[in-house]
Design a protein around this motif. Structure first.
Motif, short mmCIF file in Angstrom:
data_model
loop_
_atom_site.label_atom_id
_atom_site.label_comp_id
_atom_site.label_asym_id
_atom_site.label_seq_id
_atom_site.Cartn_x
_atom_site.Cartn_y
_atom_site.Cartn_z
N LEU A 79 7.88 10.28 -13.82
CA LEU A 79 8.57 9.00 -13.85
C LEU A 79 9.73 9.00 -12.86
O LEU A 79 9.97 8.01 -12.17
N ALA A 80 10.45 10.12 -12.78
CA ALA A 80 11.55 10.21 -11.82
C ALA A 80 11.03 10.04 -10.40
O ALA A 80 11.67 9.44 -9.55
N GLY A 81 9.83 10.57 -10.15
CA GLY A 81 9.23 10.41 -8.82
C GLY A 81 8.93 8.97 -8.50
O GLY A 81 9.07 8.51 -7.37
N ALA A 82 8.51 8.20 -9.53
CA ALA A 82 8.12 6.81 -9.30
C ALA A 82 9.32 5.88 -9.13
O ALA A 82 9.26 4.91 -8.38
N VAL A 83 10.42 6.17 -9.82
CA VAL A 83 11.57 5.24 -9.79
C VAL A 83 12.71 5.75 -8.91
O VAL A 83 13.65 5.01 -8.63
N GLY A 84 12.65 7.01 -8.47
CA GLY A 84 13.74 7.56 -7.68
C GLY A 84 13.71 7.08 -6.23
O GLY A 84 12.72 6.56 -5.74
N HIS A 85 14.85 7.26 -5.56
CA HIS A 85 14.98 6.90 -4.14
C HIS A 85 15.18 8.21 -3.39
O HIS A 85 16.27 8.78 -3.39
N HIS A 86 14.08 8.68 -2.77
CA HIS A 86 14.01 10.08 -2.37
C HIS A 86 14.39 10.28 -0.90
O HIS A 86 13.62 10.00 -0.01
N GLY A 87 15.61 10.76 -0.74
CA GLY A 87 16.01 11.22 0.58
C GLY A 87 16.13 10.14 1.63
O GLY A 87 16.16 8.95 1.35
N ASP A 88 16.14 10.59 2.85
CA ASP A 88 16.47 9.74 3.99
C ASP A 88 15.18 9.46 4.75
O ASP A 88 15.00 9.94 5.86
N ASN A 89 14.27 8.67 4.16
CA ASN A 89 12.94 8.49 4.72
C ASN A 89 12.70 7.03 5.08
O ASN A 89 12.72 6.16 4.21
N LEU A 90 12.45 6.76 6.37
CA LEU A 90 12.28 5.39 6.83
C LEU A 90 10.99 4.77 6.31
O LEU A 90 10.95 3.59 5.94
N ALA A 91 9.91 5.55 6.25
CA ALA A 91 8.62 5.02 5.79
C ALA A 91 8.74 4.49 4.37
O ALA A 91 8.25 3.40 4.05
N GLU A 92 9.40 5.26 3.49
CA GLU A 92 9.52 4.83 2.10
C GLU A 92 10.36 3.57 1.99
O GLU A 92 10.07 2.68 1.17
N LYS A 93 11.39 3.46 2.82
CA LYS A 93 12.22 2.25 2.78
C LYS A 93 11.42 1.03 3.24
O LYS A 93 11.50 -0.05 2.64
N ILE A 94 10.65 1.17 4.31
CA ILE A 94 9.83 0.06 4.81
C ILE A 94 8.86 -0.41 3.72
O ILE A 94 8.74 -1.61 3.45
N LEU A 95 8.18 0.54 3.08
CA LEU A 95 7.20 0.20 2.06
C LEU A 95 7.84 -0.42 0.83
O LEU A 95 7.20 -1.21 0.12
N SER A 96 9.09 -0.09 0.55
CA SER A 96 9.76 -0.62 -0.63
C SER A 96 10.43 -1.96 -0.38
O SER A 96 10.51 -2.80 -1.28
N ALA A 140 -0.06 5.58 19.96
CA ALA A 140 1.41 5.60 19.96
C ALA A 140 1.95 5.13 18.61
O ALA A 140 2.89 5.72 18.07
N ALA A 141 1.34 4.08 18.07
CA ALA A 141 1.79 3.56 16.77
C ALA A 141 1.53 4.58 15.67
O ALA A 141 2.36 4.77 14.78
N LYS A 142 0.36 5.25 15.72
CA LYS A 142 0.05 6.27 14.71
C LYS A 142 1.06 7.42 14.77
O LYS A 142 1.53 7.91 13.74
N ALA A 143 1.41 7.83 15.99
CA ALA A 143 2.38 8.93 16.15
C ALA A 143 3.76 8.50 15.63
O ALA A 143 4.46 9.29 14.99
N LEU A 144 4.13 7.23 15.89
CA LEU A 144 5.43 6.74 15.43
C LEU A 144 5.46 6.67 13.91
O LEU A 144 6.47 7.03 13.29
N TRP A 145 4.37 6.22 13.29
CA TRP A 145 4.33 6.14 11.83
C TRP A 145 4.46 7.52 11.20
O TRP A 145 5.13 7.69 10.18
N GLU A 146 3.86 8.53 11.81
CA GLU A 146 4.02 9.90 11.31
C GLU A 146 5.48 10.35 11.41
O GLU A 146 5.98 11.06 10.54
N SER A 147 6.16 9.91 12.46
CA SER A 147 7.59 10.21 12.59
C SER A 147 8.38 9.56 11.46
O SER A 147 9.30 10.16 10.90
N PHE A 148 8.01 8.32 11.12
CA PHE A 148 8.70 7.61 10.04
C PHE A 148 8.55 8.37 8.72
O PHE A 148 9.45 8.38 7.89
#
Length: 321
Positions: A79-96, A140-148
Protein backbone atom coordinates in the motif's frame (compact mmCIF):
# COMPACT_ATOMS: atom_id res chain seq x y z
CA UNK A 1 -1.95 -5.24 18.50
CA UNK A 2 1.72 -5.90 19.12
CA UNK A 3 1.21 -9.63 19.81
CA UNK A 4 -1.59 -11.29 17.84
CA UNK A 5 -2.46 -14.96 18.11
CA UNK A 6 -4.76 -16.88 15.83
CA UNK A 7 -7.54 -16.77 18.44
CA UNK A 8 -7.53 -12.95 18.42
CA UNK A 9 -8.29 -12.73 14.70
CA UNK A 10 -11.81 -12.41 13.22
CA UNK A 11 -13.46 -15.73 12.33
CA UNK A 12 -13.13 -15.21 8.55
CA UNK A 13 -9.41 -14.44 8.88
CA UNK A 14 -8.84 -17.44 11.17
CA UNK A 15 -10.43 -19.69 8.56
CA UNK A 16 -8.30 -18.13 5.81
CA UNK A 17 -5.09 -18.62 7.82
CA UNK A 18 -5.94 -22.26 8.52
CA UNK A 19 -6.72 -22.87 4.84
CA UNK A 20 -3.44 -21.21 3.84
CA UNK A 21 -1.48 -23.32 6.33
CA UNK A 22 -3.12 -26.48 4.97
CA UNK A 23 -2.23 -25.52 1.39
CA UNK A 24 1.36 -24.70 2.37
CA UNK A 25 1.72 -28.03 4.13
CA UNK A 26 0.46 -29.85 1.02
CA UNK A 27 2.96 -27.93 -1.15
CA UNK A 28 5.88 -28.65 1.19
CA UNK A 29 4.87 -32.32 1.38
CA UNK A 30 4.90 -32.57 -2.42
CA UNK A 31 8.39 -31.02 -2.42
CA UNK A 32 9.58 -33.20 0.48
CA UNK A 33 10.58 -30.13 2.54
CA UNK A 34 11.55 -29.78 6.17
CA UNK A 35 11.18 -26.02 6.55
CA UNK A 36 12.53 -23.48 8.97
CA UNK A 37 10.14 -20.51 9.07
CA UNK A 38 10.91 -16.80 9.45
CA UNK A 39 8.30 -14.00 9.63
CA UNK A 40 8.26 -10.26 8.91
CA UNK A 41 5.06 -8.68 10.22
CA UNK A 42 2.31 -9.53 12.70
CA UNK A 43 0.10 -11.65 10.43
CA UNK A 44 3.12 -13.46 9.01
CA UNK A 45 4.08 -14.49 12.55
CA UNK A 46 0.58 -15.93 13.06
CA UNK A 47 0.85 -17.96 9.84
CA UNK A 48 4.37 -19.18 10.69
CA UNK A 49 3.35 -20.11 14.25
CA UNK A 50 0.24 -21.94 13.03
CA UNK A 51 2.32 -23.87 10.48
CA UNK A 52 4.87 -24.77 13.15
CA UNK A 53 2.17 -26.25 15.43
CA UNK A 54 0.08 -27.85 12.66
CA UNK A 55 0.00 -31.62 13.40
CA UNK A 56 0.33 -32.86 9.77
CA UNK A 57 3.25 -30.43 9.26
CA UNK A 58 5.04 -31.75 12.37
CA UNK A 59 4.70 -35.31 11.07
CA UNK A 60 5.97 -34.24 7.64
CA UNK A 61 9.05 -32.52 9.09
CA UNK A 62 10.07 -35.73 10.90
CA UNK A 63 10.42 -37.64 7.62
CA UNK A 64 11.17 -34.96 4.98
CA UNK A 65 14.67 -35.08 3.47
CA UNK A 66 15.04 -31.61 1.90
CA UNK A 67 15.76 -28.57 4.07
CA UNK A 68 14.39 -25.12 3.19
CA UNK A 69 14.10 -21.69 4.76
CA UNK A 70 10.68 -20.06 4.28
CA UNK A 71 10.18 -16.33 4.83
CA UNK A 72 6.65 -15.00 5.37
CA UNK A 73 6.27 -11.24 4.71
CA UNK A 74 3.24 -9.05 5.44
CA UNK A 75 2.24 -7.10 2.35
CA UNK A 76 1.05 -3.86 4.00
CA UNK A 77 4.04 -2.10 2.46
CA UNK A 78 2.46 -2.75 -0.95
CA UNK A 79 0.00 0.00 0.00
CA UNK A 80 2.87 2.36 0.78
CA UNK A 81 4.18 1.67 -2.72
CA UNK A 82 0.84 2.58 -4.28
CA UNK A 83 0.22 5.82 -2.37
CA UNK A 84 3.79 7.03 -1.77
CA UNK A 85 5.66 9.67 -3.77
CA UNK A 86 8.90 7.92 -4.55
CA UNK A 87 12.01 9.94 -5.06
CA UNK A 88 12.96 12.38 -7.73
CA UNK A 89 11.53 10.68 -10.82
CA UNK A 90 10.19 12.65 -13.80
CA UNK A 91 8.37 9.70 -15.40
CA UNK A 92 6.31 9.06 -12.27
CA UNK A 93 5.39 12.74 -12.01
CA UNK A 94 4.28 12.89 -15.65
CA UNK A 95 2.12 9.78 -15.23
CA UNK A 96 0.57 11.11 -12.03
CA UNK A 97 -0.01 14.74 -13.02
CA UNK A 98 -1.18 14.74 -16.66
CA UNK A 99 -4.71 13.51 -17.55
CA UNK A 100 -5.08 9.91 -18.70
CA UNK A 101 -5.32 9.20 -22.44
CA UNK A 102 -8.90 8.03 -23.08
CA UNK A 103 -9.11 4.24 -23.12
CA UNK A 104 -5.63 3.82 -21.61
CA UNK A 105 -4.43 3.18 -18.05
CA UNK A 106 -0.70 3.74 -18.54
CA UNK A 107 -0.50 6.68 -20.95
CA UNK A 108 -1.40 10.36 -20.70
CA UNK A 109 -2.74 13.17 -22.86
CA UNK A 110 -0.15 15.73 -23.94
CA UNK A 111 -1.58 19.08 -25.00
CA UNK A 112 -0.26 19.77 -28.52
CA UNK A 113 -1.70 23.26 -29.00
CA UNK A 114 1.76 24.81 -28.50
CA UNK A 115 2.90 23.26 -31.81
CA UNK A 116 0.05 24.91 -33.75
CA UNK A 117 -0.93 28.42 -34.77
CA UNK A 118 -4.06 28.09 -32.66
CA UNK A 119 -3.94 30.41 -29.66
CA UNK A 120 -6.25 29.58 -26.78
CA UNK A 121 -6.14 29.93 -23.02
CA UNK A 122 -8.49 26.98 -22.66
CA UNK A 123 -6.45 24.07 -21.27
CA UNK A 124 -9.24 21.63 -22.11
CA UNK A 125 -9.23 22.59 -25.80
CA UNK A 126 -10.13 19.45 -27.73
CA UNK A 127 -9.74 20.72 -31.30
CA UNK A 128 -6.18 19.40 -31.51
CA UNK A 129 -5.67 15.68 -30.95
CA UNK A 130 -3.58 14.98 -27.84
CA UNK A 131 -0.07 13.59 -27.90
CA UNK A 132 1.07 10.69 -25.70
CA UNK A 133 4.16 9.07 -24.15
CA UNK A 134 4.29 5.84 -26.18
CA UNK A 135 6.56 6.48 -29.18
CA UNK A 136 7.70 3.01 -30.36
CA UNK A 137 8.85 4.23 -33.79
CA UNK A 138 11.03 7.10 -32.57
CA UNK A 139 14.44 5.95 -31.20
CA UNK A 140 15.25 9.39 -29.75
CA UNK A 141 11.91 9.56 -27.93
CA UNK A 142 12.37 6.01 -26.58
CA UNK A 143 15.85 6.89 -25.29
CA UNK A 144 14.51 10.07 -23.67
CA UNK A 145 11.67 8.18 -21.96
CA UNK A 146 14.20 5.74 -20.49
CA UNK A 147 16.08 8.75 -19.13
CA UNK A 148 12.87 10.00 -17.51
CA UNK A 149 12.50 6.64 -15.75
CA UNK A 150 16.11 6.06 -14.74
CA UNK A 151 17.59 9.50 -13.99
CA UNK A 152 16.83 12.07 -11.33
CA UNK A 153 14.47 14.83 -12.42
CA UNK A 154 17.17 17.48 -12.88
CA UNK A 155 19.27 15.17 -15.06
CA UNK A 156 16.21 13.98 -17.02
CA UNK A 157 15.18 17.56 -17.83
CA UNK A 158 18.72 18.29 -19.03
CA UNK A 159 18.47 15.21 -21.28
CA UNK A 160 15.22 16.62 -22.71
CA UNK A 161 17.03 19.86 -23.57
CA UNK A 162 19.97 17.99 -25.11
CA UNK A 163 17.73 15.86 -27.35
CA UNK A 164 15.79 18.95 -28.41
CA UNK A 165 18.95 20.90 -29.26
CA UNK A 166 20.34 17.99 -31.29
CA UNK A 167 17.07 17.64 -33.21
CA UNK A 168 16.94 21.37 -33.95
CA UNK A 169 20.57 21.35 -35.10
CA UNK A 170 19.91 18.48 -37.52
CA UNK A 171 17.04 20.49 -39.00
CA UNK A 172 19.19 23.66 -39.21
CA UNK A 173 16.83 25.56 -36.92
CA UNK A 174 18.25 28.75 -35.35
CA UNK A 175 18.72 27.40 -31.84
CA UNK A 176 20.91 29.03 -29.21
CA UNK A 177 22.20 26.55 -26.65
CA UNK A 178 22.24 27.96 -23.12
CA UNK A 179 23.92 26.48 -20.08
CA UNK A 180 22.73 26.32 -16.49
CA UNK A 181 19.39 25.21 -15.09
CA UNK A 182 16.74 24.10 -17.55
CA UNK A 183 13.38 25.87 -17.18
CA UNK A 184 9.99 25.02 -18.71
CA UNK A 185 10.07 28.39 -20.46
CA UNK A 186 13.41 27.56 -22.08
CA UNK A 187 12.11 24.22 -23.36
CA UNK A 188 8.98 25.94 -24.70
CA UNK A 189 11.08 28.46 -26.60
CA UNK A 190 13.02 25.60 -28.24
CA UNK A 191 9.77 23.83 -29.13
CA UNK A 192 8.50 26.99 -30.83
CA UNK A 193 11.30 26.68 -33.40
CA UNK A 194 9.69 23.52 -34.79
CA UNK A 195 6.22 25.02 -35.09
CA UNK A 196 6.55 26.60 -38.53
CA UNK A 197 8.67 23.85 -40.07
CA UNK A 198 6.37 21.00 -41.02
CA UNK A 199 9.20 18.69 -42.09
CA UNK A 200 11.04 19.15 -38.80
CA UNK A 201 7.76 18.72 -36.95
CA UNK A 202 7.10 15.42 -38.70
CA UNK A 203 10.66 14.13 -38.21
CA UNK A 204 10.70 14.77 -34.46
CA UNK A 205 7.04 14.56 -33.48
CA UNK A 206 7.59 11.79 -30.91
CA UNK A 207 10.41 13.66 -29.19
CA UNK A 208 8.39 16.88 -29.14
CA UNK A 209 5.48 15.11 -27.44
CA UNK A 210 7.74 13.94 -24.60
CA UNK A 211 9.29 17.38 -24.15
CA UNK A 212 5.82 18.97 -24.14
CA UNK A 213 4.80 16.44 -21.47
CA UNK A 214 7.83 17.57 -19.46
CA UNK A 215 6.95 21.26 -19.82
CA UNK A 216 3.30 20.72 -18.87
CA UNK A 217 4.28 18.60 -15.85
CA UNK A 218 6.83 21.11 -14.55
CA UNK A 219 4.26 23.91 -14.86
CA UNK A 220 1.42 21.90 -13.34
CA UNK A 221 0.28 23.02 -9.84
CA UNK A 222 0.16 19.38 -8.70
CA UNK A 223 3.93 19.11 -9.18
CA UNK A 224 4.73 21.42 -6.26
CA UNK A 225 2.22 19.47 -4.16
CA UNK A 226 4.02 16.26 -5.19
CA UNK A 227 7.29 17.66 -3.84
CA UNK A 228 5.51 18.67 -0.61
CA UNK A 229 4.14 15.13 -0.28
CA UNK A 230 7.60 13.65 -0.74
CA UNK A 231 9.13 15.97 1.88
CA UNK A 232 6.29 15.26 4.33
CA UNK A 233 6.59 11.48 3.84
CA UNK A 234 10.31 11.64 4.58
CA UNK A 235 9.59 13.69 7.72
CA UNK A 236 6.94 11.16 8.74
CA UNK A 237 9.41 8.30 8.43
CA UNK A 238 11.78 10.13 10.78
CA UNK A 239 8.97 10.97 13.22
CA UNK A 240 7.60 7.42 13.23
CA UNK A 241 11.07 6.14 14.07
CA UNK A 242 11.40 8.49 17.03
CA UNK A 243 7.89 8.64 18.52
CA UNK A 244 4.63 6.75 18.94
CA UNK A 245 1.68 6.78 16.55
CA UNK A 246 -0.44 9.23 18.63
CA UNK A 247 2.32 11.83 18.30
CA UNK A 248 2.35 11.39 14.51
CA UNK A 249 -1.44 11.76 14.29
CA UNK A 250 -1.36 14.86 16.52
CA UNK A 251 1.13 16.43 14.11
CA UNK A 252 -1.23 15.70 11.22
CA UNK A 253 -4.36 17.06 12.95
CA UNK A 254 -3.79 20.85 12.56
CA UNK A 255 -3.18 20.36 8.83
CA UNK A 256 -6.71 18.99 8.22
CA UNK A 257 -8.68 22.08 7.18
CA UNK A 258 -12.18 22.58 5.81
CA UNK A 259 -12.69 23.91 2.30
CA UNK A 260 -13.23 27.57 3.31
CA UNK A 261 -10.05 27.60 5.44
CA UNK A 262 -7.70 25.97 2.90
CA UNK A 263 -5.26 27.75 0.63
CA UNK A 264 -3.95 26.30 -2.64
CA UNK A 265 -0.90 24.98 -0.75
CA UNK A 266 -2.94 23.08 1.86
CA UNK A 267 -3.79 19.40 1.55
CA UNK A 268 -7.30 18.41 0.38
CA UNK A 269 -9.36 15.58 1.93
CA UNK A 270 -8.12 13.07 -0.66
CA UNK A 271 -4.53 14.02 0.18
CA UNK A 272 -5.08 13.17 3.84
CA UNK A 273 -6.58 9.81 2.95
CA UNK A 274 -3.43 9.08 0.94
CA UNK A 275 -1.20 10.22 3.82
CA UNK A 276 -3.09 8.13 6.36
CA UNK A 277 -2.79 5.02 4.20
CA UNK A 278 0.93 5.72 3.86
CA UNK A 279 1.38 6.25 7.62
CA UNK A 280 -0.46 3.09 8.66
CA UNK A 281 1.37 1.07 6.00
CA UNK A 282 4.90 2.05 7.02
CA UNK A 283 4.44 2.28 10.79
CA UNK A 284 4.27 -1.51 11.26
CA UNK A 285 2.82 -2.84 14.50
CA UNK A 286 0.90 -0.26 16.53
CA UNK A 287 0.66 -0.37 20.31
CA UNK A 288 -3.00 0.17 21.23
CA UNK A 289 -4.22 2.25 24.15
CA UNK A 290 -6.30 5.21 25.27
CA UNK A 291 -3.84 7.77 23.86
CA UNK A 292 -4.01 6.21 20.38
CA UNK A 293 -7.82 5.93 20.55
CA UNK A 294 -8.11 9.64 21.42
CA UNK A 295 -5.70 10.75 18.66
CA UNK A 296 -7.46 8.60 16.05
CA UNK A 297 -10.88 9.90 17.12
CA UNK A 298 -9.73 13.52 16.74
CA UNK A 299 -8.36 12.85 13.25
CA UNK A 300 -11.60 11.09 12.28
CA UNK A 301 -13.72 14.03 13.46
CA UNK A 302 -11.59 16.58 11.61
CA UNK A 303 -11.57 14.52 8.42
CA UNK A 304 -15.33 13.86 8.48
CA UNK A 305 -16.00 17.58 9.01
CA UNK A 306 -13.68 18.49 6.13
CA UNK A 307 -15.38 15.95 3.84
CA UNK A 308 -18.87 17.18 4.79
CA UNK A 309 -17.87 20.81 4.17
CA UNK A 310 -16.74 20.13 0.58
CA UNK A 311 -19.00 22.20 -1.77
CA UNK A 312 -18.38 19.85 -4.70
CA UNK A 313 -17.09 16.49 -3.43
CA UNK A 314 -14.89 14.55 -5.84
CA UNK A 315 -15.99 11.15 -7.17
CA UNK A 316 -13.78 9.48 -4.56
CA UNK A 317 -15.36 11.41 -1.68
CA UNK A 318 -18.84 10.71 -3.06
CA UNK A 319 -18.05 6.98 -3.04
CA UNK A 320 -16.80 7.18 0.54
CA UNK A 321 -19.80 9.13 1.84
Amino acid sequence: PAEVGLGALPAELRAAVRALVGDLDSLFAALGLREESFAVGALSRVVAAELASYAPARNRRRTATNKASVIFVDRTLDLAGAVGHHGDNLAEKILSVLPKLPGHKTDVMVNMVELTALQTADETCSIIAPGCLAQPNDPAAKALWESFMNLKQKEAVMEARRHLVEAASRENLPIKMSMGEVTPEQLSSYIQLFRNNLKALENHCGLLQLVLATVQTLKHPQTSKWDNFLAFERLLLQTIGESEMPSVLNQLLPMIKSYNKRTKDDYACEDFLVLLIYIYSVVGEIKGGKELDTAEEEVKKALVKAICDEPEPSRLLQKIT
